[in-house]
Scaffold this motif. Structure first.
Motif, PDB file in Angstrom:
ATOM      1  N   PRO A 402      23.857  34.152  12.446  1.00 36.50           N
ATOM      2  CA  PRO A 402      23.592  33.187  11.217  1.00 36.50           C
ATOM      3  C   PRO A 402      24.723  32.532  10.808  1.00 36.50           C
ATOM      4  O   PRO A 402      24.689  31.480  10.591  1.00 36.50           O
ATOM      5  N   PRO A 403      25.843  33.308  10.648  1.00 40.04           N
ATOM      6  CA  PRO A 403      27.010  32.779  10.181  1.00 40.04           C
ATOM      7  C   PRO A 403      27.589  31.613  10.982  1.00 40.04           C
ATOM      8  O   PRO A 403      28.226  30.473  10.504  1.00 40.04           O
ATOM      9  N   LEU A 404      27.232  31.656  12.241  1.00 38.15           N
ATOM     10  CA  LEU A 404      27.899  30.685  13.244  1.00 38.15           C
ATOM     11  C   LEU A 404      26.923  29.457  13.427  1.00 38.15           C
ATOM     12  O   LEU A 404      27.647  28.349  13.634  1.00 38.15           O
ATOM     13  N   VAL A 405      25.600  29.884  13.139  1.00 37.08           N
ATOM     14  CA  VAL A 405      24.819  28.610  13.182  1.00 37.08           C
ATOM     15  C   VAL A 405      24.513  27.840  12.022  1.00 37.08           C
ATOM     16  O   VAL A 405      24.097  26.698  11.929  1.00 37.08           O
ATOM     17  N   ALA A 406      24.918  28.352  10.859  1.00 30.78           N
ATOM     18  CA  ALA A 406      24.520  27.919   9.494  1.00 30.78           C
ATOM     19  C   ALA A 406      25.142  26.511   9.327  1.00 30.78           C
ATOM     20  O   ALA A 406      24.266  25.537   8.602  1.00 30.78           O
ATOM     21  N   ARG A 407      26.137  25.993   9.841  1.00 31.13           N
ATOM     22  CA  ARG A 407      26.627  24.762   9.764  1.00 31.13           C
ATOM     23  C   ARG A 407      25.925  23.858  10.407  1.00 31.13           C
ATOM     24  O   ARG A 407      26.107  22.777  10.163  1.00 31.13           O
ATOM     25  N   PHE A 408      25.037  24.029  11.279  1.00 27.40           N
ATOM     26  CA  PHE A 408      24.328  22.930  12.098  1.00 27.40           C
ATOM     27  C   PHE A 408      22.871  22.883  11.271  1.00 27.40           C
ATOM     28  O   PHE A 408      22.232  22.088  11.845  1.00 27.40           O
ATOM     29  N   PHE A 409      22.564  23.379  10.146  1.00 32.40           N
ATOM     30  CA  PHE A 409      21.491  22.978   9.465  1.00 32.40           C
ATOM     31  C   PHE A 409      21.984  21.963   8.263  1.00 32.40           C
ATOM     32  O   PHE A 409      22.553  22.138   7.496  1.00 32.40           O
ATOM     33  N   PRO A 410      21.385  20.741   8.602  1.00 30.39           N
ATOM     34  CA  PRO A 410      21.921  19.452   7.944  1.00 30.39           C
ATOM     35  C   PRO A 410      21.620  19.632   6.423  1.00 30.39           C
ATOM     36  O   PRO A 410      22.496  19.147   5.636  1.00 30.39           O
ATOM     37  N   ALA A 411      20.579  19.996   5.939  1.00 29.95           N
ATOM     38  CA  ALA A 411      20.119  19.831   4.708  1.00 29.95           C
ATOM     39  C   ALA A 411      20.837  20.981   3.802  1.00 29.95           C
ATOM     40  O   ALA A 411      21.459  20.626   2.660  1.00 29.95           O
ATOM     41  N   TYR A 412      21.140  22.043   4.307  1.00 29.47           N
ATOM     42  CA  TYR A 412      22.028  23.250   3.788  1.00 29.47           C
ATOM     43  C   TYR A 412      23.383  22.700   3.764  1.00 29.47           C
ATOM     44  O   TYR A 412      23.996  22.769   2.793  1.00 29.47           O
ATOM     45  N   GLU A 413      23.973  22.067   5.021  1.00 31.55           N
ATOM     46  CA  GLU A 413      25.380  21.721   4.777  1.00 31.55           C
ATOM     47  C   GLU A 413      25.699  20.599   3.794  1.00 31.55           C
ATOM     48  O   GLU A 413      26.584  20.399   3.128  1.00 31.55           O
ATOM     49  N   LEU A 414      24.583  19.549   3.585  1.00 29.88           N
ATOM     50  CA  LEU A 414      24.738  18.460   2.747  1.00 29.88           C
ATOM     51  C   LEU A 414      24.874  18.951   1.523  1.00 29.88           C
ATOM     52  O   LEU A 414      25.451  18.736   0.581  1.00 29.88           O
ATOM     53  N   PHE A 415      23.743  19.843   1.058  1.00 26.00           N
ATOM     54  CA  PHE A 415      23.658  20.647  -0.129  1.00 26.00           C
ATOM     55  C   PHE A 415      25.178  21.251  -0.561  1.00 26.00           C
ATOM     56  O   PHE A 415      25.715  21.370  -1.738  1.00 26.00           O
ATOM     57  N   ARG A 416      25.684  22.036   0.405  1.00 25.37           N
ATOM     58  CA  ARG A 416      26.791  22.675   0.114  1.00 25.37           C
ATOM     59  C   ARG A 416      27.915  22.094  -0.077  1.00 25.37           C
ATOM     60  O   ARG A 416      28.824  22.132  -0.989  1.00 25.37           O
ATOM     61  N   GLU A 417      28.107  20.619   0.431  1.00 25.86           N
ATOM     62  CA  GLU A 417      29.231  20.022   0.329  1.00 25.86           C
ATOM     63  C   GLU A 417      29.242  19.222  -1.044  1.00 25.86           C
ATOM     64  O   GLU A 417      29.927  18.906  -1.778  1.00 25.86           O
ATOM     65  N   SER A 418      27.974  18.842  -1.419  1.00 25.71           N
ATOM     66  CA  SER A 418      27.973  17.983  -2.801  1.00 25.71           C
ATOM     67  C   SER A 418      27.192  18.887  -3.930  1.00 25.71           C
ATOM     68  O   SER A 418      27.279  18.113  -5.135  1.00 25.71           O
ATOM     69  N   ARG A 419      27.075  19.941  -3.902  1.00 23.02           N
ATOM     70  CA  ARG A 419      26.596  20.725  -4.972  1.00 23.02           C
ATOM     71  C   ARG A 419      27.484  20.662  -6.443  1.00 23.02           C
ATOM     72  O   ARG A 419      26.840  20.671  -7.437  1.00 23.02           O
TER      73      ARG A 419
END
Length: 513
Positions: A402-419
Motif C-alpha cells: 500500500p505505501p508503494l502504490v498509494a502515489r498512483f491513486f490520482p484523486a488521493y494524490e491530488l487531494f494530498r497536494e492541494s489540501r
C-alpha cells in the motif's frame, strides 16, 4: 461434568475465541490505513456513510447529495459507527469489514467445533476432532485470497458472508443432531426443544440481516435448507422450521427499515434497488462485468468454477483432491455443505453480471468441507505450512505494497497536494473525471458537493464569484484555461484509474477568492 472441569472448559473456549477473533482482526486491518480507497465502490460506501451522519438520516443513503439506492443500509450503519470511534478516514471505512470477517471466522470455528470428522469412532475423539475441524476451517477461510482482499475493503460483502454463514449454521443445527451422522430426517429430535427455538430465531434473524446487508441474495440459505428438505422429505423438519412464521419474522425485521425507506423514496428503493440492482444484474451486464451476447454468456457459465482456483488460494490446490474424496464417500454433513456451495455457484453462474467475489459466501462451507477431510487424513503438516506461508505473505503484502502504490491513486494524490489550500466554503467541479474518490477525499475539507461539468460549463463555473476549484485531465485543463489569472493555484498528478483500467493525468485549478 464436575463444576471445576466445566469452568476450565469455559475459560479455554473463551480464550480460544478471543485469540481467533483478535488474530483475524489484526490480520485484516493491517495496511488498511495506508491504501487509498479504491474506485468505485469503496468511496461510494464511505461517502454515503459520511452523508448519512451529516444528514442525520439513517434510512435513505445519499451520495454526493443524491439518493443512493444500490444497497440496503447495514454497511452504512456500521461505517457511521466506526466514524464515531476513529473519525472519517480510510481506516474507519474498512474497519467494519475486518470485524465482520473476524466474526465469520468465529462462526466457522463454532460450527466446525460441533462437527465430527468422518469415521471418528469415539466421543472423546469426536470432541477433539470437532475442535480441530473448527479451528482449521476458520484458518482456511481467513487465509483465502478473496477473504484477504474483501476483509480489507469498505464494502458490503463481508457482512453478507457473516449472516449467510450464521443462517447456514443455524439451518444445519435444525436439520440434524450436533456431532452426529444420523440421517437428517431422523425421528429423534436434532436438538432439545429450547435449543430448536434458539436456532430457529438465529436462522430467520440472520436472513433479515443478510437482506439488510446486500438484498435478497442474503436469503440463499433458504434454498440450501429447502433443497436438503426436498431430498430428505421429512415432515418433521418442515414443522421444525415453521417456514411461514419465520419468513414473516424476517420480513417484519426488514420492514422496520424498508417501510420508511419506501415511503421516503416513493417506492424507488424497491424499483431501483431490487429492480435494477438485483433483477438487472441477473438479466444484463452491469458496468462491463459479464457477457454482452448470448454466446459470450454461455462461454462464461463456468466462470466461477475457474476463478475459484484463484479466489480460494492457497487452499484451492486441494480442491481436486477434495472433489475425489467427496465423490467416493459422503455423509449427511457433506450433503448439506455441498448443497449450500452448489446453490451459490449455480445462482451466480446463471446471473449475467459476474465478479470473482460473488461466490465468497460459499467459502465458509468450502472451508468446513476441506477441514473435515484434512482432519480425516490427519494432514496437520500441510495445513500448518500452508497457513504459515499464507499469513506471512499476506502480512507482507498488506504492510509493504500500500505505501508503494498509494502515489498512483490520482484523486488521493491530488487531494494530498492541494489540501492545505482548500477551504470549507469552496465549491468544486470536475470535467471528464468524476470518480467517487474525488467526492470522498475533497469533501473531507470542503462542505459542498462535487458538480459534474462539461467543457462548456467549466469556464462559466470558474468565472463565478467565490473561492472554487475544478479538476480535469491535464490536457483538457490546459485547453480550457490557457491564460488563467496569476493568483490561481495549479496542482497536477499522474496515476491509474482502477475503475476504467487506464492511466490518467489530472490537474486541479484553484481560485482562492
Amino acid at each position: 461434568m464436575p463444576e471445576a472441569i466445566l469452568g476450565a472448559h469455559l475459560k479455554s473456549a473463551i480464550r480460544n475465541y478471543a485469540l481467533l477473533f483478535f488474530g483475524c482482526l489484526l490480520l485484516h486491518v493491517a495496511g488498511t490505513w495506508s491504501l487509498p480507497l479504491i474506485d468505485r465502490d469503496e468511496p461510494r460506501f464511505a461517502e454515503a456513510s459520511r452523508e448519512m451522519t451529516e444528514r442525520g438520516d439513517y434510512v435513505v443513503p445519499h451520495f454526493n447529495n443524491q439518493v443512493r439506492l444500490d444497497k440496503p443500509p447495514l454497511t452504512y450503519w456500521m461505517q457511521t459507527a466506526s466514524y464515531k470511534i476513529f473519525g472519517e478516514n480510510d481506516f474507519a471505512t474498512r474497519f467494519p469489514s475486518a470485524v465482520a470477517a473476524a466474526l465469520v471466522a468465529l462462526s466457522i470455528f463454532g460450527w466446525g467445533s460441533r462437527l465430527r470428522p468422518p469415521r471418528q469412532p469415539s466421543a472423546s475423539q469426536a470432541h477433539i476432532g470437532g475442535d480441530r475441524v473448527g479451528c482449521w476451517a476458520a484458518i482456511i477461510f481467513t487465509l483465502s485470497l478473496q477473504t484477504f482482499l474483501h476483509a480489507k475493503a469498505g464494502v458490503a460483502d463481508m457482512w453478507l458472508v457473516l449472516f449467510m454463514t450464521t443462517a447456514h449454521w443455524s439451518g444445519y443445527e435444525l436439520l440434524q443432531e450436533p456431532l452426529g451422522h444420523r440421517p437428517l430426517a431422523s425421528a429423534r429430535p436434532a436438538v432439545a426443544p429450547y435449543q430448536q427455538t434458539r436456532w430457529w430465531w438465529v436462522f430467520y434473524i440472520s436472513l433479515a440481516f443478510g437482506f439488510l446487508a446486500k438484498g435478497p441474495i442474503g436469503w440463499i440459505p433458504l434454498l440450501t435448507v429447502g433443497s436438503t428438505m426436498f431430498f430428505v422429505r421429512g415432515t418433521q423438519l418442515a414443522r421444525r422450521f415453521k417456514i411461514t412464521r419465520g419468513v414473516l419474522l424476517t420480513l417484519a425485521i426488514v420492514a422496520i427499515w424498508g417501510v420508511p425507506a419506501l415511503i421516503q423514496t416513493h417506492g424507488e428503493f424497491f424499483t431501483i434497488g431490487i429492480g435494477r440492482h438485483v433483477l438487472g444484474r441477473s438479466l444484463v451486464t452491469m458496468e462491463g462485468h459479464g457477457a454482452n451476447s448470448f454466446g459470450m454468456y454461455l462461454l462464461l457459465l463456468p466462470f466461477y468454477f475457474v476463478t475459484i482456483f484463484i479466489s480460494f488460494l492457497p487452499w484451492s490446490i486441494k480442491l481436486p483432491w477434495l472433489t475425489r474424496k467427496l465423490w467416493l464417500n459422503q455423509d449427511n454433513i457433506d450433503h448439506y455443505l455441498i448443497a449450500g456451495v452448489a446453490v451459490i455457484f449455480i445462482i451466480f453462474s446463471l446471473i449475467k453480471t459476474k465478479l470473482p467475489h460473488y461466490t465468497l459466501p460459499a467459502f465458509p462451507l468450502l472451508a468446513l468441507l476441506l477441514a473435515q477431510r484434512l482432519a480425516t487424513e490427519n494432514s496437520m503438516r500441510f495445513i500448518r505450512n500452508c497457513a504459515a506461508a499464507s499469513a506471512l505473505a499476506y502480512l507482507g503484502l498488506a504492510l509493504v505494497v500500500p505505501p508503494l502504490v498509494a502515489r498512483f491513486f490520482p484523486a488521493y494524490e491530488l487531494f494530498r497536494e492541494s489540501r492545505d489550500d482548500l477551504r470549507p466554503t469552496m465549491e468544486f467541479g470536475a470535467v471528464s473525471f468524476t470518480e467517487p474518490s474525488l467526492v470522498w477525499y475533497f469533501r473531507s475539507r470542503v462542505n459542498g458537493f462535487l458538480t459534474p461539468l462539461n467543457t462548456r460549463r467549466a469556464a462559466d463555473f470558474m468565472a463565478q464569484t467565490g473561492p472554487r476549484f475544478v479538476i480535469a485531465p491535464t490536457s483538457l485543463a490546459t485547453k480550457l484555461f490557457p491564460n488563467h489569472p496569476e493568483n490561481w493555484r495549479m496542482f497536477s498528478t499522474r496515476g491509474f484509474n482502477i475503475a476504467k483500467g487506464e492511466h490518467v493525468e489530472l490537474t486541479l485549478l484553484l481560485k482562492p477568492d
